[in-house]
Design a protein around this motif. Structure first.
Motif, PDB file in Angstrom:
ATOM      1  N   ARG A 104      36.063  35.617  48.214  1.00  0.00           N
ATOM      2  CA  ARG A 104      36.812  36.826  48.572  1.00  0.00           C
ATOM      3  C   ARG A 104      36.161  37.998  47.865  1.00  0.00           C
ATOM      4  O   ARG A 104      36.075  38.025  46.639  1.00  0.00           O
ATOM      5  CB  ARG A 104      38.283  36.697  48.181  1.00  0.00           C
ATOM      6  CG  ARG A 104      39.059  37.981  48.477  1.00  0.00           C
ATOM      7  CD  ARG A 104      40.517  37.747  48.721  1.00  0.00           C
ATOM      8  NE  ARG A 104      40.726  37.016  49.971  1.00  0.00           N
ATOM      9  CZ  ARG A 104      41.908  36.846  50.542  1.00  0.00           C
ATOM     10  NH1 ARG A 104      42.994  37.343  49.988  1.00  0.00           N
ATOM     11  NH2 ARG A 104      42.019  36.164  51.661  1.00  0.00           N
ATOM     12  N   LEU A 105      35.700  38.961  48.651  1.00  0.00           N
ATOM     13  CA  LEU A 105      35.031  40.128  48.084  1.00  0.00           C
ATOM     14  C   LEU A 105      36.038  41.209  47.696  1.00  0.00           C
ATOM     15  O   LEU A 105      35.873  41.883  46.688  1.00  0.00           O
ATOM     16  CB  LEU A 105      34.020  40.682  49.100  1.00  0.00           C
ATOM     17  CG  LEU A 105      33.340  42.000  48.756  1.00  0.00           C
ATOM     18  CD1 LEU A 105      32.498  41.875  47.492  1.00  0.00           C
ATOM     19  CD2 LEU A 105      32.459  42.468  49.910  1.00  0.00           C
ATOM     20  N   VAL A 106      37.062  41.386  48.528  1.00  0.00           N
ATOM     21  CA  VAL A 106      38.073  42.403  48.226  1.00  0.00           C
ATOM     22  C   VAL A 106      39.458  41.785  48.340  1.00  0.00           C
ATOM     23  O   VAL A 106      39.795  41.205  49.377  1.00  0.00           O
ATOM     24  CB  VAL A 106      37.958  43.613  49.180  1.00  0.00           C
ATOM     25  CG1 VAL A 106      39.114  44.583  48.962  1.00  0.00           C
ATOM     26  CG2 VAL A 106      36.627  44.333  48.981  1.00  0.00           C
ATOM     27  N   HIS A 107      40.222  41.897  47.273  1.00  0.00           N
ATOM     28  CA  HIS A 107      41.572  41.323  47.243  1.00  0.00           C
ATOM     29  C   HIS A 107      42.602  42.431  46.988  1.00  0.00           C
ATOM     30  O   HIS A 107      43.245  42.485  45.944  1.00  0.00           O
ATOM     31  CB  HIS A 107      41.639  40.247  46.154  1.00  0.00           C
ATOM     32  CG  HIS A 107      42.935  39.504  46.107  1.00  0.00           C
ATOM     33  ND1 HIS A 107      43.425  38.812  47.183  1.00  0.00           N
ATOM     34  CD2 HIS A 107      43.852  39.355  45.126  1.00  0.00           C
ATOM     35  CE1 HIS A 107      44.597  38.271  46.859  1.00  0.00           C
ATOM     36  NE2 HIS A 107      44.877  38.591  45.632  1.00  0.00           N
ATOM     37  N   GLY A 108      42.718  43.349  47.950  1.00  0.00           N
ATOM     38  CA  GLY A 108      43.760  44.375  47.927  1.00  0.00           C
ATOM     39  C   GLY A 108      43.898  45.087  46.590  1.00  0.00           C
ATOM     40  O   GLY A 108      42.900  45.544  46.005  1.00  0.00           O
ATOM     41  N   GLU A 109      45.123  45.155  46.113  1.00  0.00           N
ATOM     42  CA  GLU A 109      45.432  45.845  44.856  1.00  0.00           C
ATOM     43  C   GLU A 109      44.609  45.277  43.699  1.00  0.00           C
ATOM     44  O   GLU A 109      44.299  45.990  42.747  1.00  0.00           O
ATOM     45  CB  GLU A 109      46.926  45.716  44.528  1.00  0.00           C
ATOM     46  CG  GLU A 109      47.846  46.642  45.316  1.00  0.00           C
ATOM     47  CD  GLU A 109      48.184  46.142  46.718  1.00  0.00           C
ATOM     48  OE1 GLU A 109      47.607  45.114  47.168  1.00  0.00           O
ATOM     49  OE2 GLU A 109      49.020  46.791  47.376  1.00  0.00           O
ATOM     50  N   GLY A 110      44.264  43.986  43.772  1.00  0.00           N
ATOM     51  CA  GLY A 110      43.485  43.343  42.716  1.00  0.00           C
ATOM     52  C   GLY A 110      42.085  43.941  42.584  1.00  0.00           C
ATOM     53  O   GLY A 110      41.417  43.766  41.571  1.00  0.00           O
TER      54      GLY A 110
END
Ligand code: SAH
Length: 394
Positions: A104-110
């Motif tokens: 996962r490259l982009v995990h929202g708020e994370g």
């Protein structure tokens, strides 16, 4: 910069000063400039202090903050955020190693990108918008993604039909924003799997179970394994590599069962140790004998909202109770909950009740969570969602 401005009621700026990235609609005093859903707005405290800039939404979360500094939300902004996210995954040694090209490259708020999820499968990025703002910006984000990942990225598939707010009434069409030559075979820890990002659930594969699958592999030797709620069979092929005696995969979806069979075939062609069944979990668990000594329970989120929490906890208790009743002495149970509204404590309590109900002697061996490519922003504890327990059942 933007002409849209949101002013908060007195004393409502507290959570933003602590970098929590959501503005609730009840905190808003007034709005200037008639923003529409998906527009970029600046947020100010009652005293006129700048608090942040973010995407405006209709609903209980009214703004999702993209930056707590005055910043233009342009291609350079997306590129910088994606670059930061990419560097983290490189530091985690997940990017195009000999064994792994899935993460996962982009995990929202994370990753300080509320409303955006990007999973990477070999040369393809699957991008998912959970907010109208991210939907409108998808082409800029795709551009930035291409600039950061360079030639290692050949396809970007946009998949948001089911994740965008229903009321926004957008005719979001899923499809390729870059390339289209689907090479659907990806690799996780040296195991191959086929990803169907067009028709599969979520972005096509549950990337968040990578480390938990590895742990399962470690326990699989000589065991008879039941992988309940198998979806694409992730836990099954790890169990096989770990030397399981037999592996049974169960899911109510026939599509999931055919993907599981395909993935097992990719890694262990014609291996007689594996069988897959399209059946309802409760029915299968009730009817099966005492044949297994390693059971995985990874159900879909039982609670999507706080108001159904009680029912969800009952559901986890019932499901785990049957597993405790049926697992062989000396058995190991991997049990999970991916419901964000179910806390670690509540989940453990539900599993505790199940163990007590079955009257088994149970010990906790591991307490599991989501992996580091699903990071939790310390200011946004709501980002913690995956919980698991590995239990030894005497
Ligand atoms: N363990 C999987 C992810 C599970 S997702 C992995 O590692 O990839 C949850 C799965 O549960 C979905 O595939 C869904 O089809 C299945 N499911 C939902 N309700 C079910 C039921 N009542 N019985 C069996 N499977 C069910």
């Amino acid at each position: 910069m933007t002409e849209h401005k949101v002013f908060l009621k007195p004393k409502k700026e507290e959570s933003l000063l602590r970098f929590h990235p959501w503005v609730f609609s009840g905190a808003i005093q007034s709005v200037e400039g008639k923003p529409e859903e998906g527009d970029v707005v600046e947020v100010y405290g009652a005293n006129g202090r700048f608090l942040g800039v973010g995407h405006y939404q209709i609903g209980s979360i009214a703004v999702r903050i993209l930056s707590f500094q005055p910043t233009s939300i342009d291609t350079a902004f997306w590129e910088k955020r994606i670059q930061t996210a990419y560097e983290l995954r490189q530091a985690l040694r997940l990017v195009n190693t000999a064994n792994n090209n899935t993460y996962r490259l982009v995990h929202g708020e994370g990753d300080n990108l509320p409303g955006l999820v990007i999973d990477i499968y070999a040369r393809t990025a699957v991008m998912q918008a959970h907010s109208v703002g991210m939907h409108y910006t998808r082409h800029h984000i795709a551009e930035a993604l291409k600039n950061v990942l360079g030639d290692s990225l050949q396809n970007i598939y946009y998949k948001s039909e089911t994740t965008l707010p229903y009321k926004a009434n957008l005719d979001s069409e899923d499809g390729y924003l870059l390339g289209k030559d689907a090479d659907n075979i990806a690799m996780e820890n040296g195991l191959k799997f086929y990803v169907d990002w067009q028709k599969g659930q979520k972005t096509g594969f549950f990337v968040d179970q990578r480390e938990n699958r590895s742990l399962l592999e470690h326990y699989a030797k000589g065991r008879s394994v039941l992988n309940m709620f198998c979806y694409t069979g992730g836990f099954s092929f790890y169990a096989m590599r770990g030397g399981a005696k037999l592996v049974h995969s169960v899911d109510s979806s026939a599509k999931a069962i055919s993907l599981t069979n395909k993935n097992v075939q990719l890694n262990f062609p014609d291996d007689p140790r594996h069988e897959a069944f399209a059946e309802d979990a409760f029915k299968y668990l009730e009817q099966m004998g005492h044949n297994y000594n390693l059971i995985i329970l990874d159900p879909p989120a039982f609670a999507k909202h706080k108001n159904v929490l009680r029912n969800a906890l009952q559901g986890y208790r019932k499901l785990n109770a049957v597993a405790f009743e049926k697992i062989q002495p000396g058995g190991i149970l991997f049990t999970f909950s991916c419901s964000q509204v179910v806390s670690k404590e509540n989940f453990r309590l539900a599993v505790f009740s199940a163990a007590a109900q079955a009257g088994r002697n149970v010990r906790i061996l591991h307490q599991l969570t989501q992996p580091a490519d699903h990071p939790i922003n310390i200011y946004h504890p709501e980002g913690e969602y995956l919980k698991g327990l590995v239990l030894y059942v005497e």
